[in-house]
Design a protein around this motif. Structure first.
Motif, PDB file in Angstrom:
ATOM      1  N   GLY A 123      41.161 -19.946 -83.019  1.00 51.01           N
ATOM      2  CA  GLY A 123      41.154 -21.383 -83.250  1.00 51.01           C
ATOM      3  C   GLY A 123      39.878 -21.895 -83.882  1.00 51.01           C
ATOM      4  O   GLY A 123      39.303 -21.285 -84.784  1.00 51.01           O
ATOM      5  N   ALA A 124      39.396 -23.027 -83.378  1.00 53.50           N
ATOM      6  CA  ALA A 124      38.205 -23.659 -83.940  1.00 53.50           C
ATOM      7  C   ALA A 124      36.914 -23.043 -83.436  1.00 53.50           C
ATOM      8  O   ALA A 124      35.836 -23.465 -83.844  1.00 53.50           O
ATOM      9  N   GLY A 125      37.012 -22.066 -82.526  1.00 51.44           N
ATOM     10  CA  GLY A 125      35.842 -21.242 -82.251  1.00 51.44           C
ATOM     11  C   GLY A 125      35.074 -21.468 -80.964  1.00 51.44           C
ATOM     12  O   GLY A 125      34.044 -20.821 -80.765  1.00 51.44           O
ATOM     13  N   LEU A 126      35.540 -22.324 -80.059  1.00 56.79           N
ATOM     14  CA  LEU A 126      34.755 -22.567 -78.841  1.00 56.79           C
ATOM     15  C   LEU A 126      34.560 -21.280 -78.039  1.00 56.79           C
ATOM     16  O   LEU A 126      33.433 -20.939 -77.658  1.00 56.79           O
ATOM     17  N   ASP A 127      35.632 -20.537 -77.785  1.00 55.34           N
ATOM     18  CA  ASP A 127      35.495 -19.297 -77.015  1.00 55.34           C
ATOM     19  C   ASP A 127      34.694 -18.247 -77.771  1.00 55.34           C
ATOM     20  O   ASP A 127      33.981 -17.442 -77.163  1.00 55.34           O
ATOM     21  N   LEU A 128      34.796 -18.244 -79.097  1.00 52.20           N
ATOM     22  CA  LEU A 128      33.973 -17.343 -79.903  1.00 52.20           C
ATOM     23  C   LEU A 128      32.488 -17.630 -79.689  1.00 52.20           C
ATOM     24  O   LEU A 128      31.680 -16.709 -79.505  1.00 52.20           O
ATOM     25  N   ILE A 129      32.143 -18.893 -79.727  1.00 50.84           N
ATOM     26  CA  ILE A 129      30.746 -19.290 -79.587  1.00 50.84           C
ATOM     27  C   ILE A 129      30.225 -18.971 -78.189  1.00 50.84           C
ATOM     28  O   ILE A 129      29.133 -18.399 -78.028  1.00 50.84           O
ATOM     29  N   LEU A 130      31.001 -19.311 -77.167  1.00 50.04           N
ATOM     30  CA  LEU A 130      30.583 -19.021 -75.798  1.00 50.04           C
ATOM     31  C   LEU A 130      30.413 -17.517 -75.594  1.00 50.04           C
ATOM     32  O   LEU A 130      29.451 -17.070 -74.954  1.00 50.04           O
ATOM     33  N   SER A 131      31.339 -16.733 -76.141  1.00 45.63           N
ATOM     34  CA  SER A 131      31.269 -15.276 -76.002  1.00 45.63           C
ATOM     35  C   SER A 131      30.081 -14.700 -76.764  1.00 45.63           C
ATOM     36  O   SER A 131      29.368 -13.815 -76.256  1.00 45.63           O
ATOM     37  N   ALA A 132      29.874 -15.173 -77.983  1.00 47.08           N
ATOM     38  CA  ALA A 132      28.797 -14.649 -78.819  1.00 47.08           C
ATOM     39  C   ALA A 132      27.430 -14.902 -78.199  1.00 47.08           C
ATOM     40  O   ALA A 132      26.509 -14.089 -78.334  1.00 47.08           O
ATOM     41  N   ARG A 133      27.300 -16.014 -77.521  1.00 49.65           N
ATOM     42  CA  ARG A 133      26.025 -16.315 -76.857  1.00 49.65           C
ATOM     43  C   ARG A 133      25.744 -15.313 -75.752  1.00 49.65           C
ATOM     44  O   ARG A 133      24.591 -14.932 -75.517  1.00 49.65           O
ATOM     45  N   ILE A 134      26.784 -14.896 -75.035  1.00 52.87           N
ATOM     46  CA  ILE A 134      26.609 -13.942 -73.940  1.00 52.87           C
ATOM     47  C   ILE A 134      26.365 -12.536 -74.480  1.00 52.87           C
ATOM     48  O   ILE A 134      25.471 -11.820 -74.025  1.00 52.87           O
ATOM     49  N   ILE A 135      27.142 -12.125 -75.459  1.00 54.57           N
ATOM     50  CA  ILE A 135      27.074 -10.772 -75.999  1.00 54.57           C
ATOM     51  C   ILE A 135      25.770 -10.534 -76.757  1.00 54.57           C
ATOM     52  O   ILE A 135      25.215  -9.441 -76.738  1.00 54.57           O
ATOM     53  N   GLY A 136      25.284 -11.574 -77.421  1.00 50.88           N
ATOM     54  CA  GLY A 136      23.992 -11.487 -78.089  1.00 50.88           C
ATOM     55  C   GLY A 136      24.028 -10.724 -79.399  1.00 50.88           C
ATOM     56  O   GLY A 136      25.063 -10.213 -79.830  1.00 50.88           O
ATOM     57  N   SER A 137      22.881 -10.617 -80.015  1.00 49.07           N
ATOM     58  CA  SER A 137      22.789 -10.031 -81.353  1.00 49.07           C
ATOM     59  C   SER A 137      23.060  -8.528 -81.360  1.00 49.07           C
ATOM     60  O   SER A 137      23.352  -7.956 -82.411  1.00 49.07           O
ATOM     61  N   SER A 138      22.984  -7.880 -80.218  1.00 54.07           N
ATOM     62  CA  SER A 138      23.261  -6.445 -80.155  1.00 54.07           C
ATOM     63  C   SER A 138      24.754  -6.149 -80.062  1.00 54.07           C
ATOM     64  O   SER A 138      25.168  -4.990 -80.187  1.00 54.07           O
TER      65      SER A 138
END
Length: 265
Positions: free
Chosen positions: A89-104
């Motif tokens: 969708g518009a990315g809310l769960d993507l953003i929340l997940s990406a913050r947790i998973i981090g750049s690695s």
């Protein structure tokens, strides 16, 4: 399958262009997914995220979520993991997940609707994330290699597929050997009427394609998953249109609920 896909794609494209989230599963009761107020299922999308989880997130991004729960919280994500969000969708769960998973780690978001992907790209760029890849495609044919992700999440999307066995088989394929499945979805608490089952509006509104908890468990186990757990998180208060018959009203009463569905490969 084509008619259902096209109806759902149009409904969600219209919903995100309207940028409203106060109505049925895919948006406002004034949007095409509810067909001019065919029913009001606004209860499905309400109160799925805590204020703490969305701290610092622009309100309009939170308001563009058309989900029925919070799979991110339940997925227990870890830094460095690889995640796939189906129907991102518009990315809310993507953003929340990406913050947790981090750049690695890395997050993939798959969505069939161009308008949703376009809005997700805007939102992801706005918060400055670089560990997210948006994919175009269908859940029934996921464009990733075998064993490529550690976890799969989804938020009120698998019910929209007319071929759920294919979706679950694809999820199983792309998960690593120790991968896990954690989704929020609509489930039926009683059989839907034939009128509901044949309605493209009800398909787009996350009702006609929903499974019972028992059906969900059976399909997951048939696909090879183990440790299947299904937790009802919220019974929906769906409001039929003013023109509804007494039979329509009774059919909608206690029809569906949000559920957290988890399993492992």
């Amino acid at each position: 399958m084509g008619d259902i896909r096209e109806a759902v794609k149009k409904a969600y494209g219209d919903a995100i262009q309207n940028k409203q989230s106060d109505g049925c599963c895919c948006g406002s009761s004034d949007s095409s997914c509810c067909d001019s107020g065919a029913f009001d299922a606004s209860d499905i999308t309400k109160d799925n995220y805590s204020r703490e989880e969305t701290t610092g997130m622009p309100e309009e991004i939170v308001g563009q979520s058309f989900g029925c729960g919070n799979p991110v919280h339940a997925a227990s994500l870890k830094p460095g993991e690889r995640l796939l969000d189906l129907g991102s969708g518009a990315g809310l769960d993507l953003i929340l997940s990406a913050r947790i998973i981090g750049s690695s780690g890395h997050v993939y978001g798959l969505d069939m609707t161009k308008e949703m992907r376009d809005q997700a790209r805007i939102n992801i760029d706005r918060v400055g994330l670089r560990n997210v890849t948006l994919l175009q495609g269908y859940m029934e044919d996921i464009p990733l290699h075998d064993g490529s992700v550690d976890a799969v999440i989804s938020n009120c999307v698998i019910n929209l597929s007319p071929d759920k066995d294919k979706v679950l088989a694809e999820i199983y394929r792309v998960l690593s050997n120790s991968g896990r499945f954690c989704i929020s979805d609509v489930v039926l608490l009683k059989p839907a009427t034939e009128k509901i089952m044949k309605s493209l509006i009800a398909w787009s509104g996350c009702l006609a394609g929903a499974l019972s908890p028992e059906e969900y468990r059976e399909k997951l186990e048939r696909a090879g998953f183990k440790d299947v757990k299904i937790e009802i998180t919220k019974v929906h208060n769906i409001k039929p249109a003013e023109s509804s018959t007494p039979e329509d009203i009774e059919a909608m009463k206690d029809l569906s609920a949000s559920a957290l569905v988890t399993a492992s490969k």
